[in-house]
Write an enzyme that holds these catalytic residues in place. Structure first.
Site, mmCIF file in Angstrom:
data_model
loop_
_atom_site.group_PDB
_atom_site.id
_atom_site.type_symbol
_atom_site.label_atom_id
_atom_site.label_comp_id
_atom_site.label_asym_id
_atom_site.label_seq_id
_atom_site.Cartn_x
_atom_site.Cartn_y
_atom_site.Cartn_z
ATOM 1 N N ASP A 1 0.839 -1.212 0.000
ATOM 2 C CA ASP A 1 0.000 0.000 0.000
ATOM 3 C C ASP A 1 0.869 1.256 0.000
ATOM 4 O OD1 ASP A 1 0.861 -0.157 2.612
ATOM 5 O OD2 ASP A 1 -1.112 0.109 3.512
ATOM 6 N N SER A 2 2.195 1.079 0.056
ATOM 7 C CA SER A 2 3.103 2.210 -0.162
ATOM 8 C C SER A 2 2.862 2.819 -1.536
ATOM 9 C CB SER A 2 4.563 1.754 -0.029
ATOM 10 O OG SER A 2 4.823 0.646 -0.879
ATOM 11 N N ASP B 1 -1.131 -6.112 -0.359
ATOM 12 C CA ASP B 1 -1.475 -5.501 0.931
ATOM 13 C C ASP B 1 -2.965 -5.249 1.050
ATOM 14 O OD1 ASP B 1 0.460 -5.014 2.867
ATOM 15 O OD2 ASP B 1 1.198 -3.186 1.896
ATOM 16 N N LYS C 1 -1.299 -9.389 2.702
ATOM 17 C CA LYS C 1 -0.545 -8.944 3.887
ATOM 18 C C LYS C 1 -1.422 -7.966 4.658
ATOM 19 C CE LYS C 1 3.169 -6.031 3.712
ATOM 20 N NZ LYS C 1 2.722 -4.892 4.530
ATOM 21 N N GLU D 1 -1.469 -5.485 8.482
ATOM 22 C CA GLU D 1 -0.680 -4.932 9.582
ATOM 23 C C GLU D 1 -1.333 -5.233 10.926
ATOM 24 O OE1 GLU D 1 0.201 -0.782 9.015
ATOM 25 O OE2 GLU D 1 1.056 -1.123 7.024
ATOM 26 N N GLU E 1 9.108 -4.310 10.502
ATOM 27 C CA GLU E 1 9.529 -3.011 9.967
ATOM 28 C C GLU E 1 10.153 -2.136 11.050
ATOM 29 O OE1 GLU E 1 6.790 -0.997 7.382
ATOM 30 O OE2 GLU E 1 8.000 0.828 7.365
#
Ligand code: KIV
Length: 275
Positions: A49-50, A88, A118, A120, A187
């Protein structure tokens, strides 16, 4: 007749089996052309999602939508053949309930054809991860610095630089592993903590700003190619493509203005006339 490719894509279980073995190479990509290049060298391509910050110039990943992820995930699947593609789950697409997470993850898997998602979060996401995995969704977890939480954590700061802060992060890594995640991104954590987490879980850890103690590494492609104007301390620039692109576009602009481009070799000739 089989419509299957003769190249076998890596799967989540393949990556899970790499714990403690040859380091896992993971890189982001959001487009078909860069995915085709990454596919030659990487085990995992992350449609992160960056992309909100890198492609769309957003300040954070928070505004990224599921539709944005699916569109770019599809492009990366078209461009790649061998790497496991992980997409993501963006902020707001999975946190409300296990059911919401499953519906979002199912859309990602069905509409892109990717091999895993993925998300978080550690302990707080463990039940959701278990729910997804039990229903056929391979999950890569993400602990340490979790950028989607920027509005509650306040800044993109390294985690665990004080040993007193290690406990909750270690519990997060253990919780996602016990819930069935096949791998976990760690991270921006201090090196001794990354080493401890890697030793504490039976699944591969993939570090970004978390030292070589992890079982693999991930970087954002534009950061390591020198295309991002600002990068965190942990990024190594393996290329400096910015000046090359700048020069190519400057040359193009100058040649258009001077009418040097297009030249005779770039235009279609008339068909020969019959006599
Ligand atoms: O979105 C992303 O690119 C990521 C990496 C930083 C791991 O999550």
């Amino acid at each position: 007749m089989s419509v299957q490719s003769d190249i076998r894509r890596l799967t989540a279980p393949d990556i899970r089996a790499r714990k403690g073995g040859e380091p896992i190479v993971m890189l982001t990509s959001y487009h078909a052309h860069t995915a085709a290049i990454a596919d030659k060298h990487c085990d995992v391509i992350l449609v992160g999602d960056s992309l909100g910050m890198v492609m769309h110039g957003l300040e954070t990943t928070v505004p990224v939508t599921l539709d944005m992820m699916i569109l770019q995930g599809l492009a990366v699947m078209r461009g790649s053949r061998r790497a496991l593609v992980v997409v993501d789950m963006p902020f707001g697409s999975y946190e409300a309930s296990k059911e919401q997470a499953f519906m979002s993850a199912a859309r990602v898997l069905k509409e892109t054809g990717c091999g895993a998602v993925k998300l978080e979060g550690g302990k707080r996401m463990a039940d959701t991860i278990r729910f997804l995995v039990e229903r056929g969704v391979p999950v890569m977890a993400h602990v340490g610095l979790t950028p989607q939480s920027i509005n509650t954590i306040g800044s993109f700061r390294a985690q665990g630089r004080d040993e007193a802060d290690w406990g909750p992060i270690e519990q997060d890594a253990i919780a996602v592993s016990q819930a069935g995640a096949f791998s976990v991104v760690i991270e921006a954590v201090a090196e001794p903590l990354a080493r401890r987490l890697t030793g504490a879980v039976p699944i591969p850890t993939v570090g970004i700003g978390a030292s070589s103690a992890c079982d693999g590494q991930v970087l954002v492609m534009e950061d390591m190619l020198g295309l991002s104007p600002r990068v965190p301390k942990f990024v190594k620039r393996y290329g400096d493509l910015g000046p090359g692109i700048d020069k190519a576009i400057a040359d193009y602009a100058a040649e258009v203005r001077s009418r040097a481009f297009p030249g005779p070799q770039h235009v279609y000739p008339m068909k020969a006339t019959k006599t």
